[in-house]
Each structure stands twice: as C-alpha cells, then as structure tokens.
Design a protein around this motif. Structure first.
Motif, PDB file in Angstrom:
ATOM      1  N   PHE A  95     -46.654 -35.034 -20.301  1.00 54.13           N
ATOM      2  CA  PHE A  95     -47.992 -35.495 -19.938  1.00 54.13           C
ATOM      3  C   PHE A  95     -49.117 -34.888 -20.786  1.00 54.13           C
ATOM      4  CE2 PHE A  95     -45.524 -36.326 -16.084  1.00 54.13           C
ATOM      5  CZ  PHE A  95     -45.876 -37.641 -15.845  1.00 54.13           C
ATOM      6  N   ASP A  96     -48.932 -33.654 -21.230  1.00 52.25           N
ATOM      7  CA  ASP A  96     -50.020 -33.017 -21.990  1.00 52.25           C
ATOM      8  C   ASP A  96     -49.427 -31.929 -22.885  1.00 52.25           C
ATOM      9  OD1 ASP A  96     -52.291 -31.812 -22.972  1.00 52.25           O
ATOM     10  OD2 ASP A  96     -53.371 -31.864 -21.066  1.00 52.25           O
ATOM     11  N   GLN A  97     -49.272 -32.240 -24.165  1.00 45.34           N
ATOM     12  CA  GLN A  97     -48.669 -31.269 -25.086  1.00 45.34           C
ATOM     13  C   GLN A  97     -49.585 -30.080 -25.342  1.00 45.34           C
ATOM     14  OE1 GLN A  97     -46.588 -32.604 -28.523  1.00 45.34           O
ATOM     15  NE2 GLN A  97     -46.018 -34.570 -27.648  1.00 45.34           N
ATOM     16  N   SER A  98     -50.883 -30.313 -25.297  1.00 45.52           N
ATOM     17  CA  SER A  98     -51.827 -29.210 -25.492  1.00 45.52           C
ATOM     18  C   SER A  98     -51.714 -28.199 -24.353  1.00 45.52           C
ATOM     19  CB  SER A  98     -53.260 -29.747 -25.562  1.00 45.52           C
ATOM     20  OG  SER A  98     -53.405 -30.635 -26.651  1.00 45.52           O
ATOM     21  N   PHE A  99     -51.594 -28.715 -23.124  1.00 49.63           N
ATOM     22  CA  PHE A  99     -51.416 -27.824 -21.970  1.00 49.63           C
ATOM     23  C   PHE A  99     -50.082 -27.082 -22.072  1.00 49.63           C
ATOM     24  CE2 PHE A  99     -49.546 -27.248 -17.703  1.00 49.63           C
ATOM     25  CZ  PHE A  99     -50.474 -26.357 -17.175  1.00 49.63           C
ATOM     26  N   ALA A 100     -49.054 -27.798 -22.519  1.00 53.26           N
ATOM     27  CA  ALA A 100     -47.736 -27.169 -22.670  1.00 53.26           C
ATOM     28  C   ALA A 100     -47.804 -26.014 -23.673  1.00 53.26           C
ATOM     29  CB  ALA A 100     -46.708 -28.209 -23.116  1.00 53.26           C
ATOM     30  N   LYS A 101     -48.544 -26.210 -24.761  1.00 52.57           N
ATOM     31  CA  LYS A 101     -48.701 -25.140 -25.746  1.00 52.57           C
ATOM     32  C   LYS A 101     -49.420 -23.942 -25.152  1.00 52.57           C
ATOM     33  CE  LYS A 101     -48.702 -27.730 -30.101  1.00 52.57           C
ATOM     34  NZ  LYS A 101     -49.526 -28.160 -31.274  1.00 52.57           N
ATOM     35  N   SER A 102     -50.459 -24.227 -24.341  1.00 47.36           N
ATOM     36  CA  SER A 102     -51.240 -23.141 -23.744  1.00 47.36           C
ATOM     37  C   SER A 102     -50.433 -22.308 -22.755  1.00 47.36           C
ATOM     38  CB  SER A 102     -52.476 -23.707 -23.048  1.00 47.36           C
ATOM     39  OG  SER A 102     -52.099 -24.498 -21.920  1.00 47.36           O
ATOM     40  N   THR A 103     -49.362 -22.894 -22.199  1.00 50.22           N
ATOM     41  CA  THR A 103     -48.504 -22.160 -21.257  1.00 50.22           C
ATOM     42  C   THR A 103     -47.397 -21.390 -21.969  1.00 50.22           C
ATOM     43  OG1 THR A 103     -47.098 -24.118 -20.947  1.00 50.22           O
ATOM     44  CG2 THR A 103     -48.921 -23.816 -19.402  1.00 50.22           C
ATOM     45  N   GLY A 104     -47.381 -21.466 -23.304  1.00 52.03           N
ATOM     46  CA  GLY A 104     -46.381 -20.720 -24.072  1.00 52.03           C
ATOM     47  C   GLY A 104     -45.133 -21.503 -24.420  1.00 52.03           C
ATOM     48  N   THR A 105     -45.122 -22.795 -24.136  1.00 50.46           N
ATOM     49  CA  THR A 105     -43.962 -23.630 -24.448  1.00 50.46           C
ATOM     50  C   THR A 105     -43.931 -23.938 -25.946  1.00 50.46           C
ATOM     51  OG1 THR A 105     -44.065 -24.676 -22.267  1.00 50.46           O
ATOM     52  CG2 THR A 105     -42.792 -25.814 -23.962  1.00 50.46           C
ATOM     53  N   ASN A 106     -42.769 -23.778 -26.533  1.00 53.63           N
ATOM     54  CA  ASN A 106     -42.586 -24.123 -27.941  1.00 53.63           C
ATOM     55  C   ASN A 106     -42.439 -25.644 -28.041  1.00 53.63           C
ATOM     56  OD1 ASN A 106     -41.836 -24.442 -30.632  1.00 53.63           O
ATOM     57  ND2 ASN A 106     -40.606 -22.571 -30.642  1.00 53.63           N
ATOM     58  N   VAL A 107     -43.569 -26.329 -28.167  1.00 56.97           N
ATOM     59  CA  VAL A 107     -43.612 -27.790 -28.120  1.00 56.97           C
ATOM     60  C   VAL A 107     -42.779 -28.404 -29.234  1.00 56.97           C
ATOM     61  CG1 VAL A 107     -45.111 -29.810 -28.349  1.00 56.97           C
ATOM     62  CG2 VAL A 107     -45.833 -27.860 -26.947  1.00 56.97           C
ATOM     63  N   GLU A 108     -42.906 -27.880 -30.444  1.00 56.60           N
ATOM     64  CA  GLU A 108     -42.182 -28.436 -31.590  1.00 56.60           C
ATOM     65  C   GLU A 108     -40.680 -28.330 -31.393  1.00 56.60           C
ATOM     66  OE1 GLU A 108     -42.062 -28.050 -36.486  1.00 56.60           O
ATOM     67  OE2 GLU A 108     -43.443 -26.833 -35.299  1.00 56.60           O
ATOM     68  N   LEU A 109     -40.217 -27.176 -30.884  1.00 60.38           N
ATOM     69  CA  LEU A 109     -38.791 -26.978 -30.647  1.00 60.38           C
ATOM     70  C   LEU A 109     -38.266 -27.960 -29.610  1.00 60.38           C
ATOM     71  CD1 LEU A 109     -36.158 -25.374 -30.999  1.00 60.38           C
ATOM     72  CD2 LEU A 109     -36.981 -23.805 -29.208  1.00 60.38           C
TER      73      LEU A 109
END
Length: 305
Positions: free
Chosen positions: A193-207
């Motif tokens: 739903f929101d990759q920017s939010f996922a990044k802010s939570t420490g999730t390695n979005v690219e991986l």
C-alpha cells in the motif's frame, strides 16, 4: 370423489416417470463421480493436480500484492518472456525449465529497475519486454521446423508436459510463498500500500520487491506448462479480483483468494477431465463464473443496505 379416483392412475404414472428420471440422473451423477475419482489412477493427472493446486496457491497469494499495487499485468509480461525462453530452449535442445526460470527472473528484476526510471513507467516496461520476447519467440519458431507440438503446449498448456521435477519445485515454491506471507505479513502489507511508509519502518523495500519478483517469475514459468502463456496470468489476477468484490480487508482477501483460487482450479480440472476440454481454458472459465457470482453477491449486499 369419483374425479379423484379417476385421476389417481395419472398421478401414479407421473410419479413413476419422475422417479425413473431422478433414478437415471442419479446414476449419471454417480457414474461421473466415479469417473472423477478414477482420474487419480493416472500418474500424469495426479501430478497435474498436485502441481496445479500448489501453483494456484502461490499465484493467488502473490496476485494479491500485484493487483493491489496495480502491477497485475507483470504476470502477463513474464509469461510472454517465458514463452520466448521456452521457444529458444526447445530449438537449442536445452532443458526448458532450467533455461526459462533464470530468463524470467532477469526480466522481472529488469522490470523493477525500469519502473524506477521516471521516463519509463511500469506498464511501458512490461509492454516493452513482453512484446520483444514474444517477437523473439515467434521469430525462432518461424525459422525452425518440427517443434509445433511443443510450442502449442507452451502457448495453450498441456498437463501431459508436467514432470516429477515440477512437483518438487512447486512444493518448495508454495512453501516459500506461504512462509513469506506468514512471517513477513506486516512488511508485505506495508509494501503493497505504501512503499515510502515501508521504508520508514525499516523494511528493505528493494530486497522484498526482488524476492516477490523472483517468486512470481518461478510461479509463471511452472504454471505455463499447464495453463499456457496466454492464460497463466489469470491465476494471479482472477482470485484477487473475485474476492475483492466481497471482502474488504487485506487479510481477508489474502486468505479468501487462495481458497477461491484452489477451489476454481479443482473444479476446472475436473470439468476438463470429465468433458475432455482444455485444462487451462476450463480453469479460467470457472474463475470467470466465480467472479460473476461474487460480483452479484456484492451488488445484492449493496442493494440490501
């Protein structure tokens, strides 16, 4: 009283006819049920059932993230890429699966990289790769003789082409996909739903994007053997779109889409066996019927409230 007595023989005759008709229909249904169970006596059908059920489960789960991110057509693009890879492997006398899987993985990662390019959006990247790969496959076929049967199987699918190795790979694939959704559910939810939010939570979005792309590639390649390049995308798209008509939460859609997808597969394969229809087309038509039913249920609920 006299009229009733006169009509009794007619009523009895009608009852006898109804009873005879029901008996005949029950015999037909019973015979078809026996035929349905007898299909598991054939090894190739048992393989098709196991592989198809597991691939459908994986495709349904992965399809939720793809559809909600509006990347549903990536599966269609990867199927075209895989078709080109299958055609080249067939001509070069290389094992198709071992060649097609790495090609599809590279294509999926390339699509992700192209998505990051502002000059080329996701749908453009998918169209570019899929049309190019399909053109290469058709060109290879046109200059080569004697591979019509194999190519036809890749386009429209064939349950006869599934092997024991496909069973092993599909078991491993489905386990990985299910475990990923169980242990990384929150991360996939945020990523969807929101990759920017996922990044802010420490999730390695690219991986996680690469992992999902790789799993989707393997699912498409394996499913192509049974569904064909032209129909395999239905396994990732239909279950999610169907369940979204009734269920609204992400968790409900994830669970319901996997169940609906597998039920549609079982019904479609059964119809294919009983009536000698193409397996891929039968499964897609059952999915279409399920979508229409869920849509009608949704409309009925809206009208009710």
């Amino acid at each position: 009283m006299i009229l009733i007595c006169m009509r009794l023989p007619v009523i009895r005759l009608l009852l006898l006819k109804i009873r005879k008709s029901l008996s005949e229909r029950l015999k037909i249904i019973g015979g078809r049920c026996m035929n349905l169970f007898s299909m598991f006596q054939y090894t190739f059908l048992l393989r098709a059932f196991i592989v198809g059920l597991l691939i459908t489960l994986a495709a349904s789960l992965l399809g939720v993230s793809l559809v909600l991110r509006r990347n549903a057509m990536i599966s269609d693009g990867l199927s075209h890429v895989s078709f080109g890879a299958f055609a080249i492997a067939t001509v070069a006398n290389i094992a198709p699966i071992q060649f097609a899987i790495p090609v599809a993985i590279v294509a999926s990662v390339l699509i992700l990289k192209l998505n990051e390019n502002n000059k080329l959006h996701g749908d453009g990247a998918i169209a570019l790769l899929s049309s190019s790969a399909l053109a290469i496959g058709i060109m290879v076929i046109s200059v080569t003789k004697g591979i019509n049967t194999d190519v036809n199987n890749y386009l429209f699918g064939s349950i006869l082409s599934l092997s024991t190795n496909d069973v092993i790979v599909s078991v491993v694939l489905s386990l990985v996909v299910v475990l990923l959704f169980i242990f990384s559910y929150n991360k996939i939810f945020a990523l969807t739903f929101d990759q920017s939010f996922a990044k802010s939570t420490g999730t390695n979005v690219e991986l996680y994007n690469i992992i999902l792309a790789i799993l989707c590639s393997i699912t498409i390649v394996l499913g192509m053997r049974m569904m064909g390049a032209l129909l395999i995308s239905a396994l990732t798209i239909f279950p999610t779109l169907t369940t979204m008509q009734v269920y609204k939460s992400f968790k409900q859609v994830v669970i319901a889409s996997s169940i609906v997808g597998m039920i549609c597969f079982v019904i479609g394969l059964s119809i294919s066996y009983l009536y000698a229809t193409p397996s891929g087309a039968s499964i897609v038509i059952v999915n279409l019927v399920a979508f229409i039913l869920f849509k009608l249920i949704s409309l009925f609920k809206q009208a009710k409230y």
